[in-house]
Design a protein around this motif. Structure first.
Motif, mmCIF file in Angstrom:
data_model
loop_
_atom_site.group_PDB
_atom_site.id
_atom_site.type_symbol
_atom_site.label_atom_id
_atom_site.label_comp_id
_atom_site.label_asym_id
_atom_site.label_seq_id
_atom_site.Cartn_x
_atom_site.Cartn_y
_atom_site.Cartn_z
ATOM 1 N N ARG A 1 7.337 2.668 14.284
ATOM 2 C CA ARG A 1 7.470 3.310 15.594
ATOM 3 C C ARG A 1 6.172 3.947 16.080
ATOM 4 N N ARG A 2 5.140 3.878 15.260
ATOM 5 C CA ARG A 2 3.838 4.438 15.613
ATOM 6 C C ARG A 2 3.949 5.928 15.960
ATOM 7 N N LEU A 3 4.704 6.639 15.136
ATOM 8 C CA LEU A 3 4.858 8.079 15.277
ATOM 9 C C LEU A 3 4.074 8.793 14.183
ATOM 10 N N PRO A 4 3.509 9.953 14.499
ATOM 11 C CA PRO A 4 2.867 10.735 13.429
ATOM 12 C C PRO A 4 3.904 11.261 12.453
ATOM 13 N N LEU A 5 3.418 11.651 11.286
ATOM 14 C CA LEU A 5 4.249 12.190 10.214
ATOM 15 C C LEU A 5 3.954 13.674 10.013
ATOM 16 N N VAL A 6 4.981 14.432 9.658
ATOM 17 C CA VAL A 6 4.808 15.813 9.220
ATOM 18 C C VAL A 6 5.204 15.848 7.753
ATOM 19 N N LEU A 7 4.210 16.031 6.884
ATOM 20 C CA LEU A 7 4.397 15.827 5.447
ATOM 21 C C LEU A 7 4.321 17.129 4.653
ATOM 22 N N HIS A 8 5.335 17.342 3.857
ATOM 23 C CA HIS A 8 5.389 18.412 2.854
ATOM 24 C C HIS A 8 4.839 17.817 1.557
ATOM 25 N N CYS A 9 3.859 18.483 0.955
ATOM 26 C CA CYS A 9 3.254 17.923 -0.254
ATOM 27 C C CYS A 9 2.886 19.059 -1.199
ATOM 28 N N VAL A 10 3.605 19.153 -2.319
ATOM 29 C CA VAL A 10 3.355 20.205 -3.307
ATOM 30 C C VAL A 10 3.030 19.549 -4.647
ATOM 31 N N HIS A 11 1.830 19.827 -5.146
ATOM 32 C CA HIS A 11 1.357 19.287 -6.428
ATOM 33 C C HIS A 11 1.400 17.757 -6.429
ATOM 34 N N ALA A 12 1.119 17.136 -5.291
ATOM 35 C CA ALA A 12 1.177 15.674 -5.203
ATOM 36 C C ALA A 12 0.153 15.118 -4.227
ATOM 37 N N ASN A 13 -0.913 15.872 -3.965
ATOM 38 C CA ASN A 13 -1.882 15.445 -2.961
ATOM 39 C C ASN A 13 -2.497 14.085 -3.269
ATOM 40 N N ASP A 14 -2.889 13.872 -4.503
ATOM 41 C CA ASP A 14 -3.610 12.641 -4.830
ATOM 42 C C ASP A 14 -2.704 11.416 -4.747
ATOM 43 N N VAL A 15 -1.475 11.524 -5.262
ATOM 44 C CA VAL A 15 -0.584 10.361 -5.214
ATOM 45 C C VAL A 15 -0.139 10.074 -3.788
ATOM 46 N N LEU A 16 0.049 11.122 -2.987
ATOM 47 C CA LEU A 16 0.437 10.900 -1.598
ATOM 48 C C LEU A 16 -0.710 10.262 -0.826
ATOM 49 N N ALA A 17 -1.923 10.740 -1.023
ATOM 50 C CA ALA A 17 -3.068 10.143 -0.337
ATOM 51 C C ALA A 17 -3.238 8.674 -0.707
ATOM 52 N N ARG A 18 -3.001 8.354 -1.964
ATOM 53 C CA ARG A 18 -3.115 6.961 -2.401
ATOM 54 C C ARG A 18 -2.115 6.074 -1.663
ATOM 55 N N ARG A 19 -0.874 6.565 -1.509
ATOM 56 C CA ARG A 19 0.138 5.766 -0.819
ATOM 57 C C ARG A 19 -0.159 5.661 0.669
ATOM 58 N N LEU A 20 -0.645 6.720 1.270
ATOM 59 C CA LEU A 20 -0.996 6.660 2.677
ATOM 60 C C LEU A 20 -2.148 5.696 2.914
ATOM 61 N N ARG A 21 -3.065 5.635 1.972
ATOM 62 C CA ARG A 21 -4.180 4.685 2.087
ATOM 63 C C ARG A 21 -3.668 3.256 2.047
ATOM 64 N N GLN A 22 -2.677 3.003 1.219
ATOM 65 C CA GLN A 22 -2.108 1.654 1.117
ATOM 66 C C GLN A 22 -1.334 1.269 2.373
ATOM 67 N N LEU A 23 -0.554 2.214 2.890
ATOM 68 C CA LEU A 23 0.333 1.899 4.008
ATOM 69 C C LEU A 23 -0.337 2.066 5.367
ATOM 70 N N ALA A 24 -1.318 2.965 5.458
ATOM 71 C CA ALA A 24 -2.089 3.204 6.680
ATOM 72 C C ALA A 24 -1.208 3.461 7.898
ATOM 73 N N PRO A 25 -0.425 4.566 7.911
ATOM 74 C CA PRO A 25 0.372 4.878 9.097
ATOM 75 C C PRO A 25 -0.532 5.002 10.328
ATOM 76 N N PRO A 26 -0.242 4.275 11.388
ATOM 77 C CA PRO A 26 -1.200 4.174 12.495
ATOM 78 C C PRO A 26 -1.381 5.439 13.307
ATOM 79 N N ALA A 27 -0.399 6.357 13.293
ATOM 80 C CA ALA A 27 -0.505 7.560 14.107
ATOM 81 C C ALA A 27 -0.894 8.788 13.294
ATOM 82 N N GLY A 28 -1.214 8.611 12.005
ATOM 83 C CA GLY A 28 -1.630 9.735 11.179
ATOM 84 C C GLY A 28 -0.542 10.788 11.071
ATOM 85 N N GLY A 29 -0.969 12.046 11.049
ATOM 86 C CA GLY A 29 0.016 13.107 10.963
ATOM 87 C C GLY A 29 -0.559 14.412 10.447
#
Length: 256
Positions: A123-151
């Motif tokens: 839907r090309r919508l931005p994301l609002v992400l809660h991330c606790v003790h998981a910054n590196d794994v979340l960044a890795r997945r976002l790099r793979q998926l590349a959500p177009p609207a960021g967040g």
């Protein structure tokens, strides 16, 4: 000083029911003129959407990782898609994400997050992400998926390196109560090093109390205090921080 935006506040929660009008009035007196209210569970979406009827409130809908017992994975994802169809005023998907403090639901959190990431991508919508003790794994997945609207990485408390990893992926960092604690030295170094367009200000009301307000209900008026501390850490004026953070929030969430 430029107007302020509270880019993450749960004003739909029942703890505000008795004096919600006063909460908005105190915020306006402090210069806070716009509010982003995220959804946390399907049961809360009606109240969140109703708040969006206010001209100064924008809303997001999502499924929060700290309320896994309240979610019906497949049913809620299908419902989220339907609610987005019916409510084009929704500006982002969230609050969703990962919280490693809840190890027993870790795999279920990933499954639910993955579905919301793909919905945001489609839907090309931005994301609002809660991330606790998981910054590196979340960044890795976002790099793979590349959500177009960021967040927005809400309530960020990581290192400068982690912050820049998110920033390069099109995400900004939410700065709130944690930045006001002098002991948060790593986070304060991060705040000082962020690009001018790399952050927004938030309270996470009623949670994440500021230093000196422990044990109290948080509310959006305290964005002004967050702004003051961020300005000190960045060696900039409060007006500059207010203008930069507001411009970033308006760009990210397509606010007027």
């Amino acid at each position: 000083m430029s107007r302020l935006v509270d880019a993450h506040c749960h004003l739909d929660f029942s703890v505000f029911a008795a004096d919600r009008a006063g909460v908005f009035e105190r915020a306006r007196e402090a210069g806070v003129e716009s509010f982003l209210v995220p959804g946390t569970t399907r049961a809360r979406w009606p109240d969140v959407v109703a708040m969006g009827a206010r001209e100064d409130v924008a809303v997001c809908l999502g499924l929060h990782p700290c309320f896994m017992d309240a979610h019906d994975d497949l049913g809620d994802i299908a419902a989220l898609s339907e609610w987005l169809d019916r409510h084009p005023e929704v500006v982002a998907i969230g609050e969703c994400g990962l919280d490693a403090r809840f190890a027993d639901s870790w795999h279920a959190q990933w499954s639910l997050l993955e579905a919301q990431l793909r919905l945001a991508r489609a839907r090309r919508l931005p994301l609002v992400l809660h991330c606790v003790h998981a910054n590196d794994v979340l960044a890795r997945r976002l790099r793979q998926l590349a959500p177009p609207a960021g967040g927005l990485i809400h309530g960020f408390a990581g290192s400068p390196e982690q912050a820049m990893a998110f920033y390069r992926l099109g995400f900004v960092l939410g700065l709130g109560g944690a930045t006001t604690y002098p002991r948060a030295q790593r986070l304060r170094r991060t705040v000082a090093a962020l690009p001018d367009d790399g952050y927004v200000l938030e309270t996470d009301s009623p949670d994440m109390p500021l230093a000196g307000h422990q044990g109290e209900r948080n509310e959006p008026a305290r964005v002004a205090e967050v702004c003051r501390i961020v300005a000190e850490l960045r060696e900039q004026t409060e007006s500059r921080v207010a203008a930069d953070s507001t411009a970033t929030a308006c760009r990210l969430f397509a606010l007027d």
